[in-house]
Design a protein around this motif. Structure first.
Motif, mmCIF file in Angstrom:
data_model
loop_
_atom_site.group_PDB
_atom_site.id
_atom_site.type_symbol
_atom_site.label_atom_id
_atom_site.label_comp_id
_atom_site.label_asym_id
_atom_site.label_seq_id
_atom_site.Cartn_x
_atom_site.Cartn_y
_atom_site.Cartn_z
ATOM 1 N N PHE A 296 9.482 -27.703 -108.619
ATOM 2 C CA PHE A 296 8.198 -27.464 -109.288
ATOM 3 C C PHE A 296 7.466 -26.326 -108.586
ATOM 4 N N PRO A 297 7.411 -25.139 -109.184
ATOM 5 C CA PRO A 297 6.757 -23.998 -108.541
ATOM 6 C C PRO A 297 5.274 -24.225 -108.235
ATOM 7 N N GLU A 298 4.619 -25.042 -109.058
ATOM 8 C CA GLU A 298 3.205 -25.381 -108.837
ATOM 9 C C GLU A 298 3.059 -26.892 -108.948
ATOM 10 N N HIS A 299 1.915 -27.396 -108.490
ATOM 11 C CA HIS A 299 1.652 -28.829 -108.656
ATOM 12 C C HIS A 299 1.603 -29.140 -110.153
ATOM 13 N N GLU A 300 2.400 -30.116 -110.542
ATOM 14 C CA GLU A 300 2.512 -30.460 -111.958
ATOM 15 C C GLU A 300 1.949 -31.851 -112.230
ATOM 16 N N LEU A 301 1.108 -31.945 -113.231
ATOM 17 C CA LEU A 301 0.617 -33.218 -113.737
ATOM 18 C C LEU A 301 1.536 -33.634 -114.879
ATOM 19 N N GLY A 302 2.207 -34.756 -114.707
ATOM 20 C CA GLY A 302 3.130 -35.240 -115.731
ATOM 21 C C GLY A 302 2.816 -36.669 -116.126
ATOM 22 N N TRP A 303 3.395 -37.112 -117.230
ATOM 23 C CA TRP A 303 3.110 -38.441 -117.758
ATOM 24 C C TRP A 303 4.214 -38.885 -118.694
#
Length: 167
Positions: A87-94
């Motif tokens: 993940f190149p950046e912080h990812e918000l997933g769900w």
């Protein structure tokens, strides 16, 4: 390492994954429903993902939280913040389980975790990586106020990157 939070909303408790969550999690991850997350996964790979979701709390100070309905105690799905080599950046997933779709649970959980990430973890930015055919996640990202960022780095060049507002 930061303590794993327990976040509460009007209808939900966001809490650390537990062993008893594994059964329903594994069914989802080994099914076609996980196609937009890189699945379907083997049992071994699904277990690795489950453990990864918890391990990130120790390694990164953030990770996944299970979404539990306050009233019934039912586990409805998961929301999390991912980061690291994939993940190149912080990812918000769900994701939510089939019985929880269409009730606003993912929106409520993602909003709560996003607020925590900006306020408590002091993250500068959050994105969501979305597979273009995943119209439900695209709609949710947009409902959360995230906007497409065509210049953002991504591991999968076909992913859409939605950048979340800091507010």
């Amino acid at each position: 390492m930061s303590a794993i939070p327990i976040l509460e909303t009007e209808r939900l408790i966001l809490r650390v994954p537990r062993t008893e969550d594994w059964s329903e999690y594994s069914v989802l991850m080994m099914s076609e429903r996980s196609v937009y997350m890189g699945g379907p996964f083997s049992l071994d790979a699904a277990w690795g993902l489950f453990c990864h979701d918890v391990a990130q709390w120790t390694l990164m100070g953030h990770g996944a939280l299970m979404i539990e309905e306050c009233q019934s105690g039912l586990c409805l799905g998961q929301v999390g913040i991912n980061y690291g080599p994939l993940f190149p950046e912080h990812e918000l997933g769900w994701f939510v389980y089939p019985h929880a779709e269409g009730k606003g649970y993912a929106y409520e959980a993602a909003l709560a975790l996003r607020h925590w990430a900006f306020r408590e973890r002091k993250l500068d930015t959050l994105v969501s990586y979305v597979d273009p055919p995943n119209t439900r996640s695209r709609s949710l990202a947009e409902r959360l106020g995230a906007e497409l960022d065509t210049e953002a780095p991504r591991q999968d060049p076909t992913d859409l990157v939605y950048r979340h507002p800091k507010g």
